[in-house]
Design a protein around this motif. Structure first.
Motif, PDB file in Angstrom:
ATOM      1  N   GLU A  33      76.275  83.222  23.782  1.00 42.86           N
ATOM      2  CA  GLU A  33      77.373  84.107  23.370  1.00 42.86           C
ATOM      3  C   GLU A  33      77.172  85.521  23.906  1.00 42.86           C
ATOM      4  O   GLU A  33      78.104  86.123  24.447  1.00 42.86           O
ATOM      5  CB  GLU A  33      77.490  84.133  21.845  1.00 42.86           C
ATOM      6  N   ARG A  36      77.838  85.589  27.564  1.00 42.43           N
ATOM      7  CA  ARG A  36      79.269  85.420  27.860  1.00 42.43           C
ATOM      8  C   ARG A  36      80.041  86.706  27.601  1.00 42.43           C
ATOM      9  O   ARG A  36      80.850  87.128  28.423  1.00 42.43           O
ATOM     10  CB  ARG A  36      79.836  84.264  27.020  1.00 42.43           C
ATOM     11  N   VAL A  37      79.814  87.346  26.457  1.00 43.17           N
ATOM     12  CA  VAL A  37      80.602  88.534  26.115  1.00 43.17           C
ATOM     13  C   VAL A  37      80.176  89.762  26.911  1.00 43.17           C
ATOM     14  O   VAL A  37      80.950  90.712  27.028  1.00 43.17           O
ATOM     15  CB  VAL A  37      80.611  88.832  24.602  1.00 43.17           C
ATOM     16  N   GLN A  53      85.775  90.625  24.623  1.00 39.97           N
ATOM     17  CA  GLN A  53      85.778  89.165  24.567  1.00 39.97           C
ATOM     18  C   GLN A  53      85.738  88.739  23.104  1.00 39.97           C
ATOM     19  O   GLN A  53      84.848  89.152  22.363  1.00 39.97           O
ATOM     20  CB  GLN A  53      84.554  88.616  25.310  1.00 39.97           C
ATOM     21  N   LYS A  56      84.096  83.942  20.909  1.00 40.03           N
ATOM     22  CA  LYS A  56      83.108  83.297  21.785  1.00 40.03           C
ATOM     23  C   LYS A  56      81.859  82.801  21.037  1.00 40.03           C
ATOM     24  O   LYS A  56      80.861  82.435  21.649  1.00 40.03           O
ATOM     25  CB  LYS A  56      82.682  84.252  22.900  1.00 40.03           C
ATOM     26  N   VAL A  59      80.491  79.380  22.261  1.00 40.16           N
ATOM     27  CA  VAL A  59      80.415  79.133  23.701  1.00 40.16           C
ATOM     28  C   VAL A  59      79.011  78.646  24.078  1.00 40.16           C
ATOM     29  O   VAL A  59      78.016  79.016  23.454  1.00 40.16           O
ATOM     30  CB  VAL A  59      80.810  80.394  24.505  1.00 40.16           C
ATOM     31  N   ASP A  78      83.742  77.503  28.252  1.00 40.54           N
ATOM     32  CA  ASP A  78      85.117  77.984  28.055  1.00 40.54           C
ATOM     33  C   ASP A  78      85.810  78.224  29.393  1.00 40.54           C
ATOM     34  O   ASP A  78      86.917  78.742  29.452  1.00 40.54           O
ATOM     35  CB  ASP A  78      85.141  79.250  27.193  1.00 40.54           C
ATOM     36  N   ARG A 115      84.328  86.945  16.162  1.00 39.27           N
ATOM     37  CA  ARG A 115      83.541  86.088  17.051  1.00 39.27           C
ATOM     38  C   ARG A 115      84.025  84.651  16.975  1.00 39.27           C
ATOM     39  O   ARG A 115      83.811  83.865  17.883  1.00 39.27           O
ATOM     40  CB  ARG A 115      82.068  86.128  16.628  1.00 39.27           C
ATOM     41  N   PRO A 117      86.299  81.467  17.180  1.00 48.74           N
ATOM     42  CA  PRO A 117      87.471  81.094  17.989  1.00 48.74           C
ATOM     43  C   PRO A 117      88.707  80.912  17.103  1.00 48.74           C
ATOM     44  O   PRO A 117      88.605  80.428  15.978  1.00 48.74           O
ATOM     45  CB  PRO A 117      87.062  79.761  18.623  1.00 48.74           C
TER      46      PRO A 117
END
Length: 130
Positions: A33, A36-37, A53, A56, A59, A78, A115, A117
């Motif tokens: 996570e 990703r962010v 973002q 996530k 993720v 994702d 955070r 989804p």
């Protein structure tokens, strides 16, 4: 001066984190996570104004590819797969992950985002019997 390069890289599928082992024995763990962010991609970093973002939390990384001798390309489940995570960037994330994580959480809160989804409602045909 370049920052250290990991001697071993491992992705823990159970903990959903990238483990970077260094020659001096140091271990840096970065969650999927967080990676990703905070992706260094133009999609996330924007042009001078990073794009927040959201959603996530769950993720995962599904593919890790070396890029030359200087970076990793991470593909997330994702669909995000742009941005090169250089050794320097990964080291700096490891050194500052608590601060960067708190900044991210503060940005989410300020934007009224989460955070978690967002669920997409499914259309249900009420006249159809199962």
């Amino acid at each position: 001066m370049a920052l250290p390069q990991p001697t071993k890289i491992h992705y823990s599928k159970t903990r959903h984190c990238l483990e970077l082992h260094y020659a001096d024995g140091q271990l840096v763990e970065l969650s999927a996570e967080l990676l990703r962010v905070l992706s260094p991609s133009a999609e996330v970093q924007g042009h001078g104004s990073p794009k927040l973002q959201v959603g996530k939390k769950d993720v995962r990384i599904w593919k890790i590819e070396p890029v030359g001798r200087y970076a990793l390309k991470l593909s997330f489940d994702d669909g995000h797969d742009t941005g090169l995570f250089t050794w320097d960037y990964l080291w700096q994330l490891g050194e500052n992950k608590e601060v960067r994580w708190q900044q991210y959480l503060d940005q989410l809160a300020a934007a009224g985002e989460s955070r978690t989804p967002k669920l997409i409602p499914l259309a249900v045909d009420a006249g159809k019997k199962s």
